[in-house]
Scaffold this active site. Structure first.
Site, PDB file in Angstrom:
ATOM      1  CD  GLU A  41      -5.222   0.262   3.103  1.00 46.24           C
ATOM      2  OE1 GLU A  41      -4.877  -0.688   3.715  1.00 46.24           O
ATOM      3  OE2 GLU A  41      -5.752   0.031   1.665  1.00 46.24           O
TER       4      GLU A  41
ATOM      5  CB  SER B 122      -8.624  -1.961   4.870  1.00 49.13           C
ATOM      6  OG  SER B 122      -9.042  -3.377   4.237  1.00 49.13           O
TER       7      SER B 122
ATOM      8  NE  ARG C  84      -3.562  -2.474   0.066  1.00 51.31           N
ATOM      9  CZ  ARG C  84      -3.014  -3.642  -0.574  1.00 51.31           C
ATOM     10  NH1 ARG C  84      -2.038  -3.400  -1.398  1.00 51.31           N
ATOM     11  NH2 ARG C  84      -3.712  -4.849  -0.430  1.00 51.31           N
TER      12      ARG C  84
HETATM   13  C1  LIG Z   1     -15.683  -0.586  -0.681  1.00 46.94           C
HETATM   14  C2  LIG Z   1     -14.059  -0.595  -0.793  1.00 46.94           C
HETATM   15  C3  LIG Z   1     -13.267  -1.436  -1.032  1.00 46.94           C
HETATM   16  C4  LIG Z   1     -11.969  -1.454  -1.025  1.00 46.94           C
HETATM   17  N1  LIG Z   1     -11.087  -2.366  -1.528  1.00 46.94           N
HETATM   18  C5  LIG Z   1      -9.675  -2.197  -1.528  1.00 46.94           C
HETATM   19  C6  LIG Z   1      -8.912  -3.218  -1.970  1.00 46.94           C
HETATM   20  O1  LIG Z   1      -9.264  -4.537  -2.335  1.00 46.94           O
HETATM   21  N2  LIG Z   1      -7.644  -3.279  -1.981  1.00 46.94           N
HETATM   22  C7  LIG Z   1      -7.040  -1.914  -2.041  1.00 46.94           C
HETATM   23  O2  LIG Z   1      -5.950  -1.601  -2.216  1.00 46.94           O
HETATM   24  N3  LIG Z   1      -7.900  -0.803  -1.581  1.00 46.94           N
HETATM   25  C8  LIG Z   1      -9.188  -1.002  -1.539  1.00 46.94           C
HETATM   26  N4  LIG Z   1     -10.034   0.091  -1.188  1.00 46.94           N
HETATM   27  C9  LIG Z   1      -9.394   1.441  -0.908  1.00 46.94           C
HETATM   28  C10 LIG Z   1      -9.214   2.318  -2.280  1.00 46.94           C
HETATM   29  O3  LIG Z   1     -10.258   1.908  -3.367  1.00 46.94           O
HETATM   30  C11 LIG Z   1      -7.948   2.229  -3.010  1.00 46.94           C
HETATM   31  O4  LIG Z   1      -6.827   2.553  -1.974  1.00 46.94           O
HETATM   32  C12 LIG Z   1      -7.686   3.169  -4.250  1.00 46.94           C
HETATM   33  O5  LIG Z   1      -6.600   2.600  -5.043  1.00 46.94           O
HETATM   34  C13 LIG Z   1      -7.920   4.590  -4.212  1.00 46.94           C
HETATM   35  O6  LIG Z   1      -7.929   5.113  -5.484  1.00 46.94           O
HETATM   36  P1  LIG Z   1      -8.758   6.526  -5.590  1.00 46.94           P
HETATM   37  O7  LIG Z   1      -8.796   6.914  -6.791  1.00 46.94           O
HETATM   38  O8  LIG Z   1     -10.224   6.547  -4.928  1.00 46.94           O
HETATM   39  O9  LIG Z   1      -7.993   7.562  -4.605  1.00 46.94           O
HETATM   40  P2  LIG Z   1      -8.199   8.662  -3.803  1.00 46.94           P
HETATM   41  O10 LIG Z   1      -8.785   8.075  -2.488  1.00 46.94           O
HETATM   42  O11 LIG Z   1      -8.791   9.798  -4.368  1.00 46.94           O
HETATM   43  O12 LIG Z   1      -6.622   9.108  -3.215  1.00 46.94           O
HETATM   44  C14 LIG Z   1      -6.103   8.030  -2.338  1.00 46.94           C
HETATM   45  C15 LIG Z   1      -4.507   9.025  -2.222  1.00 46.94           C
HETATM   46  O13 LIG Z   1      -3.909   8.760  -3.359  1.00 46.94           O
HETATM   47  C16 LIG Z   1      -3.369  10.169  -4.060  1.00 46.94           C
HETATM   48  N5  LIG Z   1      -3.900  10.282  -5.446  1.00 46.94           N
HETATM   49  C17 LIG Z   1      -4.896   9.889  -6.236  1.00 46.94           C
HETATM   50  N6  LIG Z   1      -4.855  10.149  -7.502  1.00 46.94           N
HETATM   51  C18 LIG Z   1      -3.428  10.256  -7.598  1.00 46.94           C
HETATM   52  C19 LIG Z   1      -2.621  10.346  -8.765  1.00 46.94           C
HETATM   53  N7  LIG Z   1      -3.168  10.567 -10.006  1.00 46.94           N
HETATM   54  N8  LIG Z   1      -1.355  10.817  -8.627  1.00 46.94           N
HETATM   55  C20 LIG Z   1      -0.825  10.723  -7.399  1.00 46.94           C
HETATM   56  N9  LIG Z   1      -1.617  10.599  -6.274  1.00 46.94           N
HETATM   57  C21 LIG Z   1      -2.751  10.310  -6.469  1.00 46.94           C
HETATM   58  C22 LIG Z   1      -4.445  11.137  -3.244  1.00 46.94           C
HETATM   59  O14 LIG Z   1      -4.027  12.152  -3.236  1.00 46.94           O
HETATM   60  C23 LIG Z   1      -4.616  10.363  -1.913  1.00 46.94           C
HETATM   61  O15 LIG Z   1      -3.427  10.482  -1.100  1.00 46.94           O
HETATM   62  C24 LIG Z   1     -11.280   0.067  -1.085  1.00 46.94           C
HETATM   63  C25 LIG Z   1     -12.266   1.021  -0.858  1.00 46.94           C
HETATM   64  C26 LIG Z   1     -13.549   0.850  -0.712  1.00 46.94           C
HETATM   65  C27 LIG Z   1     -14.566   2.078  -0.502  1.00 46.94           C
END
Ligand SMILES: Cc1cc2nc3c(=O)[nH]c(=O)nc-3n(C[C@H](O)[C@H](O)[C@H](O)COP(=O)(O)OP(=O)(O)OC[C@H]3O[C@@H](n4cnc5c(N)ncnc54)[C@H](O)[C@@H]3O)c2cc1C
Length: 326
Positions: free
Chosen positions: A303, A233, A183
């Site tokens: 996380e 998580s 992560r």
């Molecule tokens: C129901 C549910 C299930 C999930 N299951 C999983 C799972 O199985 N595995 C897992 O790993 N995660 C899981 N997640 C967490 C999440 O979906 C992941 O961490 C995902 O990768 C976050 O992506 P996002 O676009 O929503 O990022 P955001 O939440 O918008 O941002 C997260 C971080 O990334 C940064 N960021 C976003 N875009 C960029 C970019 N282009 N360049 C640089 N930094 C950036 C943001 O500034 C922030 O610090 C889950 C979440 C939910 C709600």
């Protein structure tokens, strides 16, 4: 927020794309968060580079987010500009490069949804990303977090990525350059933004891939509280343990602070029962951390990422969530 920044952003993106005082609860899967001074939807690498240049030149604070699925935004909101990356208009597989060894390299804009990409790739018989079919984030967010599930993570299938430096330089990075580990990537510490990712997939049987996706979807639905808002998580997996199991064994299943609750279905998830605030979630995180530390001597680390103005919280909560100085 300076009027000039808003005018310049409107000039390059159109005024309908530049929203002021936009409630961030509408843009996070937790459904929590106060207003961002300015919120802009970004649909391509070119737009992102232009918008970041304006913010740099105007010296305003700027934050790049994806689908907000790993974010807790402060109740007081965010002062500055939020650039929210979302799906573009380009056909997803326009830039697929077929190799003689049966693999295919596909480059995707950082704002595409990871799960959509994984499912469409599998349908085409490009295999290797089935594990990602239930992760509700963008490709850029997944790169930042080295997102993973079941038997895969970004590191396993990433060939390269294009990033933008703080100074506005576009660089091509190998997967190794990003120091991907559990992560984690080095994007945040370097202040770099992901523009696109190139995944290396293998050509195979689409039916088999789709069957695997169906199996993983079933597992997710059975185990995770998907009918409530959450950010997945809440805690990282501590070395040698599972966060959910520790929380359950500490007797905290269903534990509540306001409308924030340790999910009854999966103790590793904190859910929003309806009107939870960021303070409710943070207080619950602090309580859970203290209890697990006292009962098992294990330190849980969030996380989820925190964004916005968290000033004025109780010292205990600030410390537990490492929010000092934000
Ligand atoms: C129901 C549910 C299930 C999930 N299951 C999983 C799972 O199985 N595995 C897992 O790993 N995660 C899981 N997640 C967490 C999440 O979906 C992941 O961490 C995902 O990768 C976050 O992506 P996002 O676009 O929503 O990022 P955001 O939440 O918008 O941002 C997260 C971080 O990334 C940064 N960021 C976003 N875009 C960029 C970019 N282009 N360049 C640089 N930094 C950036 C943001 O500034 C922030 O610090 C889950 C979440 C939910 C709600």
């Amino acid at each position: 927020m300076q009027e000039k920044t808003i005018i310049r952003l409107c000039e390059i993106l159109g005024s309908d794309r530049v929203l002021q005082n936009e409630p961030m609860r509408l843009h996070t899967t937790f459904r929590i968060g106060g207003p961002a001074d300015v919120f802009v939807r970004i649909r391509s690498a070119g737009e992102l580079c232009d918008a970041l240049r304006v913010c740099r030149e105007e010296a305003v604070p700027v934050y790049v987010i994806g689908n907000g699925s790993n974010l807790l935004v402060a109740d007081k909101g965010i002062s500055g500009v939020v650039l929210s990356l979302s799906a573009g208009e380009q056909e997803l597989f326009e830039e697929a490069v077929f190799k003689d060894d049966g693999s295919v390299a596909v480059t995707v804009w950082a704002g595409e949804m990871l799960a959509t990409f994984a499912k469409q790739a599998t349908k085409k018989g490009f295999l290797g990303m089935e594990w990602a079919s239930g992760i509700p984030g963008t490709v850029g967010g997944a790169l930042r977090m080295n997102a993973g599930a079941y038997d895969g993570c970004i590191r396993d299938c990433l060939l390269a990525a294009e990033v933008l430096t703080k100074q506005g330089e576009r660089l091509l990075k190998t997967a190794e350059d990003l120091s991907l580990s559990y992560r984690h990537s080095n994007l945040e510490e370097k202040g770099q933004t992901a523009l696109s990712a190139t995944f290396l997939l293998r050509r195979g049987n689409a039916e088999e891939g789709l069957a695997r996706i169906a199996e993983l979807t079933k597992l997710r639905c059975e185990k995770q509280p998907l009918s409530y808002p959450s950010a997945g998580s809440t805690f990282r997996r501590p070395e040698g343990y599972f966060a959910g199991k520790l929380i359950q064994d500490a007797g905290l299943r269903g534990y509540r602070v306001g409308d924030a609750q340790v999910s009854e279905k999966h103790c590793g998830f904190v859910i929003n029962l309806g009107s939870a605030t960021a303070v409710d979630i943070l207080t619950l995180i602090a309580d859970v951390k203290e209890r697990v530390q006292a009962d098992f001597g294990v330190e849980l680390e969030p996380e989820i990422r925190f964004l916005g103005d968290f000033s004025g919280l109780a010292e205990r909560v600030m410390q537990a969530c490492r929010l000092q100085g934000r």
